[in-house]
Scaffold this motif. Structure first.
Motif, mmCIF file in Angstrom:
data_model
loop_
_atom_site.group_PDB
_atom_site.id
_atom_site.type_symbol
_atom_site.label_atom_id
_atom_site.label_comp_id
_atom_site.label_asym_id
_atom_site.label_seq_id
_atom_site.Cartn_x
_atom_site.Cartn_y
_atom_site.Cartn_z
ATOM 1 N N GLY A 101 5.544 0.548 8.905
ATOM 2 C CA GLY A 101 4.317 1.332 8.982
ATOM 3 C C GLY A 101 3.281 0.767 9.940
ATOM 4 O O GLY A 101 3.293 -0.419 10.280
ATOM 5 N N GLY A 131 4.696 4.588 12.251
ATOM 6 C CA GLY A 131 4.562 5.743 11.358
ATOM 7 C C GLY A 131 3.551 5.480 10.271
ATOM 8 O O GLY A 131 3.314 4.334 9.916
ATOM 9 N N PRO A 151 -4.514 2.474 10.651
ATOM 10 C CA PRO A 151 -5.789 3.178 10.606
ATOM 11 C C PRO A 151 -6.966 2.247 10.301
ATOM 12 O O PRO A 151 -8.115 2.604 10.525
ATOM 13 C CB PRO A 151 -5.617 4.199 9.483
ATOM 14 N N ALA A 166 0.850 -1.195 0.000
ATOM 15 C CA ALA A 166 0.000 0.000 0.000
ATOM 16 C C ALA A 166 0.885 1.243 0.000
ATOM 17 O O ALA A 166 2.032 1.192 -0.441
ATOM 18 C CB ALA A 166 -0.955 -0.017 1.194
ATOM 19 N N CYS A 167 0.354 2.329 0.551
ATOM 20 C CA CYS A 167 1.017 3.635 0.478
ATOM 21 C C CYS A 167 2.436 3.620 1.042
ATOM 22 O O CYS A 167 3.304 4.335 0.556
ATOM 23 C CB CYS A 167 0.178 4.697 1.172
HETATM 24 S S1 SF4 Z 1 0.785 2.828 7.652
HETATM 25 FE FE1 SF4 Z 1 -0.227 4.567 6.665
HETATM 26 S S2 SF4 Z 1 1.035 4.989 4.869
HETATM 27 FE FE2 SF4 Z 1 1.548 2.937 5.564
HETATM 28 S S3 SF4 Z 1 0.269 1.539 4.399
HETATM 29 FE FE3 SF4 Z 1 -0.786 2.015 6.305
HETATM 30 S S4 SF4 Z 1 -2.108 3.739 5.795
HETATM 31 FE FE4 SF4 Z 1 -0.562 3.605 4.195
#
Ligand code: SF4
Lengths: 205, 213
Positions: free
Chosen positions: A105, A136, A113, A40-41
């Motif tokens: 992350g 993070g 999240p 992902a991001c």
């Molecule tokens: S930690 Fe944040 S930036 Fe990293 S994959 Fe999850 S939502 Fe995306």
């Protein structure tokens, strides 16, 4: 073990001495080739870390391998969905030893999240052993570099024999882990009890 | 775009006997929508797309809403004869309204530059009557969105070319966006567990020990 003073004296005379262990760890820690995949991001930051500005190549880790057979390090960069989790474990199993995992992350370490989401795994450490966790959302490339250096430090501290020897040199430690199956309501099993146990709630003091 | 009342009148004259009604919305956005019955869904959708005044060629969004069964309690005072004396007795009357699944469609016209036209369709109930006509034959863009609504809410779209789960795996049995979805117990608690979470946390021995101290 050679006396440190003698070793220094020898090196002053242009004679380089080392131990097999030192050589082995030096080789291992300076050629950690990551597996080329992002979920992902966070993967965007991982890509940034590998490019010229942050330059992961300084640590001998710029060679992202598209095949697990050639990779040493799995950077779990991004959200691990429950649908993806078995594939991540399978890729880990296909990597040859020695192998390491960085969970990058909030998502990869805990679900982030999307923690209460119906399709998000609450941390990849439920199924595979993670060496370094980076918090993070997303962690900056510097954080990934720091995780790299932490991993290198850990490798350097490992002895070839004894209790602090690396996992892959221990006969009893598995190199593959069970791949979870798609169940009717969740992945089965929901965790690998050998790797992960539920957190304890401790209240008061 | 013409007022919705006028549109309803036009639909009724084109398809006599069709059931289309107005659904007012008193939220600040006041996006009033149309409620279209299941049986008319397909032909009304085609009308929206082909009618020269509407030309709704773009289905921008399609989503589901779960309306669970509702129970309303009402207190009613009745007069009754108890032992020969007339007394006023308060009674509670329960009315149970069966729930249903709803799908909301947002339409725009690229050609005539107007929209959105919002309409809804409702299933019969939430258990076995969960069928709605698929609008994928009308707007191709509905295909994945209908699969998503099928996956997460359990609405079965009749006439969909490839109705499979989208986000969850094939052998998954629940519909996670339904209000009565029970998430798997995966050993994660809020930092300060309370109420339901506390009961759940107590179910684990190790946690219960930690809680007692
Ligand atoms: S930690 Fe944040 S930036 Fe990293 S994959 Fe999850 S939502 Fe995306």
């Amino acid at each position: 073990m050679m006396d440190e003073g003698l070793r220094r004296e020898l090196s002053r005379q242009g004679i380089f001495t080392t131990t097999l262990e030192g050589l082995y760890n030096w080789g291992r820690k300076n050629s950690i080739w990551p597996l080329q995949f992002g979920l992902a991001c966070c993967a965007i930051e991982m890509i940034a870390a590998s490019m010229a500005r942050f330059d992961l190549a300084r640590f001998g880790a710029e060679v992202f391998r598209p095949s697990p057979r050639q990779a040493d390090l799995m950077i779990v960069a991004g959200t691990v969905t429950k649908k993806m989790a078995p594939q991540v474990v399978r890729l880990y199993n296909q990597m040859p030893e020695p192998k390491y995992v960085i969970a990058m992350g909030a998502c990869a370490i805990s679900g982030g999240p999307f923690k209460q989401g119906y399709n998000v795994l609450k941390g990849i450490d439920r199924y595979i052993p993670v060496d370094v966790h980076i918090p993070g959302c997303p962690p900056r490339p510097e954080a990934l570099l720091h995780a790299f250096m932490t991993l290198q430090k850990r490798i350097d501290q490992q002895r070839l024999t004894g209790p602090s020897s690396p996992r892959h040199l221990k006969e009893s430690e598995p190199s593959e882990f069970p791949i979870p199956a798609f169940g009717a309501h969740d992945l089965t099993p929901g965790k690998n009890p050998a790797l992960w146990s539920p957190p304890k709630i401790i209240r008061g003091s | 775009m013409e007022p919705l009342e006028q549109l309803i009148a036009r639909i009724n004259s084109t398809f006599p006997g069709s059931e289309v009604s107005l659904m007012p919305n008193d939220a600040p956005s006041s996006q009033t929508s149309l409620l279209v019955s299941r049986k008319d869904g397909r032909r009304v959708a085609e009308f929206f797309k082909s009618d020269s005044l509407l030309r709704m060629d773009f289905l921008s969004n399609l989503t589901g809403v779960d309306w669970p069964d509702t129970v309303t309690k009402q207190k009613i005072k009745t007069k009754r004869n108890v032992d020969g004396v007339e007394k006023e007795i308060e009674e509670t009357v329960e009315t149970r309204k069966p729930g249903f699944l709803e799908v909301v469609y947002h339409l725009y016209s690229m050609e005539l530059q107007h929209g959105p036209l919002i309409f809804r369709m409702r299933t019969e109930n939430r258990v076995d009557g969960v069928h709605l006509p698929s609008l994928t034959p009308v707007w191709r863009g509905a295909e994945l969105q209908e699969r998503e609504v099928f996956d997460l809410y359990g609405v079965r779209f009749e006439g969909h070319p490839d109705l499979r789960r989208l986000l969850m795996w094939e052998t998954f049995e629940d519909h996670p966006m339904r209000k009565d979805y029970v998430e798997p117990d995966d050993y994660e608690f809020e930092p300060t567990a309370h109420d339901e979470v506390l009961t759940k946390a107590k179910a684990y021995d190790s946690c219960a020990v930690a809680l007692r101290t």
